[in-house]
Write an enzyme that holds these catalytic residues in place. Structure first.
Site, PDB file in Angstrom:
ATOM      1  N   TYR A 156       8.929 -23.307  32.707  1.00 48.62           N
ATOM      2  CA  TYR A 156       7.798 -24.808  32.361  1.00 48.62           C
ATOM      3  C   TYR A 156       7.356 -24.850  34.269  1.00 48.62           C
ATOM      4  O   TYR A 156       7.478 -26.351  34.501  1.00 48.62           O
ATOM      5  CB  TYR A 156       9.416 -25.868  32.964  1.00 48.62           C
ATOM      6  N   GLU A 171       6.099 -15.585  29.702  1.00 54.02           N
ATOM      7  CA  GLU A 171       6.945 -15.698  29.287  1.00 54.02           C
ATOM      8  C   GLU A 171       8.487 -14.960  28.537  1.00 54.02           C
ATOM      9  O   GLU A 171       9.203 -14.424  29.053  1.00 54.02           O
ATOM     10  CB  GLU A 171       7.277 -16.899  27.672  1.00 54.02           C
ATOM     11  N   PHE A 195       9.229 -36.312  33.698  1.00 48.66           N
ATOM     12  CA  PHE A 195      10.364 -36.101  32.898  1.00 48.66           C
ATOM     13  C   PHE A 195      10.982 -34.086  33.534  1.00 48.66           C
ATOM     14  O   PHE A 195      11.770 -34.120  32.212  1.00 48.66           O
ATOM     15  CB  PHE A 195      10.656 -36.115  31.519  1.00 48.66           C
ATOM     16  N   HIS A 214      11.464 -24.400  21.248  1.00 48.44           N
ATOM     17  CA  HIS A 214      10.063 -24.038  21.904  1.00 48.44           C
ATOM     18  C   HIS A 214       9.577 -23.208  21.438  1.00 48.44           C
ATOM     19  O   HIS A 214       9.862 -21.960  20.850  1.00 48.44           O
ATOM     20  CB  HIS A 214      10.460 -23.919  23.840  1.00 48.44           C
ATOM     21  N   ASN A 223      14.243 -31.231  21.197  1.00 45.14           N
ATOM     22  CA  ASN A 223      12.907 -31.422  19.276  1.00 45.14           C
ATOM     23  C   ASN A 223      13.520 -29.940  19.477  1.00 45.14           C
ATOM     24  O   ASN A 223      12.479 -29.062  18.387  1.00 45.14           O
ATOM     25  CB  ASN A 223      11.358 -31.864  19.669  1.00 45.14           C
ATOM     26  N   LYS A 266      16.290 -24.348  21.358  1.00 40.95           N
ATOM     27  CA  LYS A 266      16.763 -24.797  22.693  1.00 40.95           C
ATOM     28  C   LYS A 266      18.198 -25.047  22.696  1.00 40.95           C
ATOM     29  O   LYS A 266      19.162 -25.320  21.274  1.00 40.95           O
ATOM     30  CB  LYS A 266      16.096 -26.204  22.813  1.00 40.95           C
ATOM     31  N   THR A 292       4.465 -32.079  20.008  1.00 39.15           N
ATOM     32  CA  THR A 292       5.980 -31.919  20.310  1.00 39.15           C
ATOM     33  C   THR A 292       7.096 -32.952  20.465  1.00 39.15           C
ATOM     34  O   THR A 292       7.934 -33.052  20.456  1.00 39.15           O
ATOM     35  CB  THR A 292       4.975 -31.839  22.066  1.00 39.15           C
ATOM     36  N   ARG A 344       3.186 -22.211  16.473  1.00 39.39           N
ATOM     37  CA  ARG A 344       3.097 -23.646  16.742  1.00 39.39           C
ATOM     38  C   ARG A 344       3.176 -24.984  15.432  1.00 39.39           C
ATOM     39  O   ARG A 344       3.756 -25.516  15.375  1.00 39.39           O
ATOM     40  CB  ARG A 344       2.189 -23.603  17.728  1.00 39.39           C
TER      41      ARG A 344
HETATM   42  P1  DAT Z   1       5.949 -27.877  23.206  1.00 43.16           P
HETATM   43  O1  DAT Z   1       7.111 -28.349  23.766  1.00 43.16           O
HETATM   44  O2  DAT Z   1       5.864 -28.970  22.352  1.00 43.16           O
HETATM   45  O3  DAT Z   1       4.874 -27.259  23.790  1.00 43.16           O
HETATM   46  P2  DAT Z   1       5.294 -29.278  25.843  1.00 43.16           P
HETATM   47  O4  DAT Z   1       4.504 -27.860  26.621  1.00 43.16           O
HETATM   48  O5  DAT Z   1       3.926 -30.293  26.417  1.00 43.16           O
HETATM   49  O6  DAT Z   1       5.382 -29.532  24.654  1.00 43.16           O
HETATM   50  O7  DAT Z   1       6.862 -29.684  27.157  1.00 43.16           O
HETATM   51  C1  DAT Z   1       7.665 -28.957  26.982  1.00 43.16           C
HETATM   52  C2  DAT Z   1       9.226 -29.975  26.714  1.00 43.16           C
HETATM   53  O8  DAT Z   1       9.012 -31.380  27.818  1.00 43.16           O
HETATM   54  C3  DAT Z   1       8.544 -30.242  24.884  1.00 43.16           C
HETATM   55  O9  DAT Z   1       8.942 -29.435  24.007  1.00 43.16           O
HETATM   56  C4  DAT Z   1      10.079 -31.817  25.516  1.00 43.16           C
HETATM   57  C5  DAT Z   1       9.361 -31.931  26.840  1.00 43.16           C
HETATM   58  N1  DAT Z   1       8.510 -32.753  27.260  1.00 43.16           N
HETATM   59  C6  DAT Z   1       7.130 -32.828  27.051  1.00 43.16           C
HETATM   60  N2  DAT Z   1       7.206 -34.002  27.001  1.00 43.16           N
HETATM   61  C7  DAT Z   1       7.508 -35.117  27.430  1.00 43.16           C
HETATM   62  C8  DAT Z   1       7.908 -36.442  27.587  1.00 43.16           C
HETATM   63  N3  DAT Z   1       6.450 -37.381  26.880  1.00 43.16           N
HETATM   64  N4  DAT Z   1       8.783 -36.853  27.928  1.00 43.16           N
HETATM   65  C9  DAT Z   1      10.325 -36.162  27.379  1.00 43.16           C
HETATM   66  N5  DAT Z   1      10.099 -34.958  27.526  1.00 43.16           N
HETATM   67  C10 DAT Z   1       8.574 -34.520  27.401  1.00 43.16           C
HETATM   68 MG    MG Z   2       4.544 -25.925  25.752  1.00 43.50          MG
END
Ligand code: DAT
Ligand code: MG
Length: 143
Positions: free
Chosen positions: A43, A120, A51, A109, A106, A3, A85, A79
């Protein structure tokens, strides 16, 4: 995908190295400064989340490094290598657990399933940007 925060912090090499050293094979890699349209497709499943707008805005702040890796159970193992996450819950030894603190920063991705990975890859890569080649490591990494 590394990212924008991972790219800015100079973590791209370390991230690639973790996957390389474990024995996975890189079959695609490119730097992209993504548009909001691309990120909204990427996304799409999170569009109802509070968010979402902030996530898209941050992801569009700079270039990312999109990659495709190949190997046994790569999605599940990838993963695990990323960690949870929320970095506050990521185990030490994982990429997020070692290099990040807040969930919106974080650093990396990772696709969450085979069908999602296919979607993707289709969004980020043209077929000619991926490479089918034999890795010289194959016999030494796999039984
Ligand atoms: P991941 O990236 O582990 O697949 P995800 O698909 O649930 O997680 O979410 C995508 C991204 O969105 C994640 O890397 C960071 C952001 N995100 C997830 N949960 C969040 C939250 N509660 N508040 C803010 N950003 C969040
Ligand atoms: Mg995800």
């Amino acid at each position: 995908m590394v990212k924008p925060d991972g790219v800015q912090r100079g973590l791209t090499g370390e991230i690639i190295q973790r996957f390389e050293k474990r024995g996975y094979k890189m079959v695609g890699c490119k730097m992209v400064w993504p548009s909001k349209e691309l990120l909204e497709k990427h996304y799409a499943d999170l569009s109802g989340q509070p968010f979402f707008a902030g996530l898209i805005a941050f992801m569009a702040t700079g270039p990312v490094v999109a990659m495709v890796w190949e190997g046994k159970e790569i999605i599940k193992m990838g993963r695990m290598m990323l960690g949870a996450t929320n970095p506050q819950e990521s185990a030490p030894g994982t990429l997020r657990g070692d290099y990040s603190i807040d969930v919106t920063r974080n650093i990396i991705h990772g696709s969450d399933g085979v069908d999602i990975a296919k979607k993707e890859i289709g969004l980020w890569f043209k077929p000619e940007e991926m490479f089918d080649y034999k890795s010289c490591l194959k016999e030494m990494v796999y039984e």
